[in-house]
Design an enzyme around this catalytic site. Structure first.
Site, short mmCIF file in Angstrom:
data_model
loop_
_atom_site.label_atom_id
_atom_site.label_comp_id
_atom_site.label_asym_id
_atom_site.label_seq_id
_atom_site.Cartn_x
_atom_site.Cartn_y
_atom_site.Cartn_z
CB SER A 55 -0.93 0.02 1.22
OG SER A 55 -0.18 -0.08 2.42
CG ASP A 348 -3.84 5.79 6.89
OD1 ASP A 348 -2.68 5.55 7.27
OD2 ASP A 348 -4.34 5.25 5.89
CG HIS A 351 -0.98 3.95 4.56
ND1 HIS A 351 -2.21 3.45 4.97
CD2 HIS A 351 -0.35 2.95 3.91
CE1 HIS A 351 -2.32 2.18 4.57
NE2 HIS A 351 -1.21 1.85 3.93
#
Length: 404
Positions: A55, A348, A351
Site C-alpha cells: 500500500s 492515517d 500510512h
C-alpha cells in the site's frame, strides 16, 4: 490517456509541465532541511519504472479488485491529488509517483490492473503494487489483494509480451529496454507486522530468525524471477519503522514519542538480512545486476525522533479521523482531514502524508549518505551503463516465450 503530471496551484510543491523536471536537493531554509523540489531542464531520455509492493506504493490497483480489504478510493484519501481519490493511501502522491517525476517520466505510471494499461501506455513503465500485499502469499490472502508473486507473474507474462510487441514496432530491443529500466520494490512490512501480530507480547517471536530467513529466501527468489526476464537495475526499499505508526502505538498503549520496539526490531532484523545479502545477489545469484538499498527505517525514524528540523510538527496524531471499522488503521470515509497536512508525518493509522513520501523518495534519489542509500543513490543507478540482458540464457528463453 495517460495521467500527466498536474500543475495545480493547490499542491504544496508546484509541479511544472512536461518540458521541465523537478530535481530534489537538500536545502536548509529557516532551520528546515526537508527535501524540496527544484525544476531543471528535462533530460532527453527517461528511465522506465516498474513498481512492485504494498500500500505504500499502490497507485490504484486494488480499485480494480472485487471488494478487497484495502480498497480506499474515497475522500479524504487523494484530497491533494489532481484526480482526487484513486486508491492511493495518502493525501497526494506516494513514493512511486515522486520517483516517476524524478526519472523524467511524462506522466504517473498506469495501474497494472487497469484494463486500459496496455500498448503504448506501458512504455514508461507500470505499477503492480497492491495494498495489503506481502512477500508471502498467505499475507496477501488476508486482504484478498494481489500478492507479490502475482504481481511479478503479471510482469513476466502479459507485460513482457506487450512490451516486446510495442518495441518491435519501434525497431527497439526488449533486452536493452529492460536493462535500462528501474525496478522498484517496497515489500516486507506487512509480513513483519503479521508475524508480530501472531506472537505473544515479549516472547521474542516477532524477530524469529527462522521466519525472517524464510522471508528473505522468498524475496530473493522473487527478485531473481524479475532478473531472469531481463531486469538489471533494482531499487529495494527496506521495511519502515512499523512500530512507530499511530496504529501500532495506540494498540500497544505507547505514550507519545515512544514506539513499539518489538515490531521495530523485526523490521531492523529483516533489513539487516536483506542489505547484507545484496553483495551475493549481485555477484553470484544475479550477475550483471545493480541494486540500490534504501534504508526506509532510518529515514523514517530520523523524522520521528527529530521532526522539527525537517519541517514536521505532528508525529503522534493522524491527519485524518480514523475509522473504527478498520480497527483505527484507515481514514473514516468522507471525514475532513487536517488543514496543515505538510506538518503531519502520518495521514492515517499506518500510512504517511505526501510530505513524508516526498522526503523519503528524495533521499532515495539523491542522498549521498551510505547510511540512507547503499551503495549509491538512484540518480547514479540511472546513469550506469549496463550490458543488455540478452546475454543471459534466462532472458533469451523469455524473449522466445514473449514472441510466441
Amino acid at each position: 490517456m495517460p495521467t500527466h503530471f498536474p500543475s495545480s496551484p493547490f499542491h504544496f510543491f508546484s509541479i511544472v509541465l512536461v518540458s521541465t523536471l523537478y530535481l530534489l536537493f537538500f536545502l536548509p531554509s529557516s532551520g528546515s532541511t526537508r527535501v524540496v523540489f527544484r525544476s531543471a531542464e528535462k533530460k532527453k531520455n527517461a528511465a522506465p519504472l516498474f513498481v512492485f509492493g504494498d500500500s505504500m506504493v499502490d497507485n490504484g490497483n486494488n480499485v480494480f479488485l472485487p471488494n478487497p480489504e484495502a480498497k480506499f478510493d474515497f475522500l479524504p484519501y487523494g484530497v491533494d491529488f489532481a484526480e482526487g481519490p484513486t486508491g492511493r493511501l495518502t493525501n497526494g502522491m506516494n513514493p512511486a509517483d515522486v520517483m516517476a517525476q524524478l526519472l523524467n517520466l511524462p506522466a504517473f505510471l498506469p495501474a497494472a490492473k487497469d484494463p486500459l494499461s496496455k500498448g503504448e501506455r506501458i512504455l514508461n513503465g507500470l505499477n503492480y503494487a497492491s495494498g495489503g500485499s506481502g512477500i508471502l502469499d498467505s499475507v496477501a490472502d488476508i486482504s484478498a489483494c494481489i500478492s507479490l508473486n502475482q504481481q511479478i507473474e503479471h510482469f513476466r507474462t502479459a507485460t513482457v509480451r506487450d512490451l516486446s510487441s510495442q518495441l518491435r514496432e519501434k525497431g527497439q530491443q526488449l533486452a536493452s529496454f529492460l536493462s535500462k529500466s528501474i525496478f522498484m520494490f517496497n515489500a516486507g512490512g506487512n509480513d513483519c507486522s503479521w508475524m508480530c501480530s501472531q506472537a505473544n507480547s515479549g516472547d521474542g517471536q516477532c524477530t524469529a530468525q527462522e521466519f525472517l530467513q524464510s522471508l528473505l529466501a522468498n524475496f530473493t527468489q522473487q527478485l531473481k524471477a524479475v532478473y531472469g526476464v531481463g531486469a538489471r537495475k533494482f531499487v529495494l526499499f527496506g521495511v519502515q519503522a512499523i512500530g512507530c505508526t499511530p496504529f501500532a502505538r495506540a494498540a500497544s498503549g505507547m505514550k507519545d514519542g515512544y514506539c513499539k520496539e518489538e515490531m521495530n526490531n523485526a523490521a531492523i532484523s529483516f533489513n539487516k538480512l536483506l542489505s547484507s545479502s545484496l553483495g551475493d545477489l549481485e555477484k553470484r545469484q544475479m550477475p550483471g545486476s545493480r541494486i540500490v538499498y534504501v534504508d526506509t527505517y532510518k529515514i523514517v525514524r530520523d523524522v520521528f525522533d527529530n521532526p522539527a528540523p525537517l519541517g514536521f510538527r505532528v508525529i503522534n496524531q493522524t491527519c485524518c479521523r480514523l475509522s473504527k471499522s478498520s480497527q483505527n488503521k484507515m481514514c473514516e470515509e468522507g471525514s475532513a482531514p487536517c488543514e496543515d497536512r505538510d506538518a503531519y508525518m502520518y495521514f492515517d493509522g499506518v500510512h504517511f502524508t505526501e510530505a513524508l513520501y516526498k522526503h523519503l523518495a528524495g533521499k532515495a534519489y539523491l542522498s549521498e549518505l551510505s547510511s540512507e542509500v547503499y551503495p549509491y543513490n538512484v540518480a547514479r543507478l540511472v546513469d550506469l551503463e549496463l550490458g543488455p540482458a540478452a546475454s543471459s540464457n534466462a532472458y533469451a528463453e523469455t524473449e522466445s516465450h514473449a514472441s510466441s
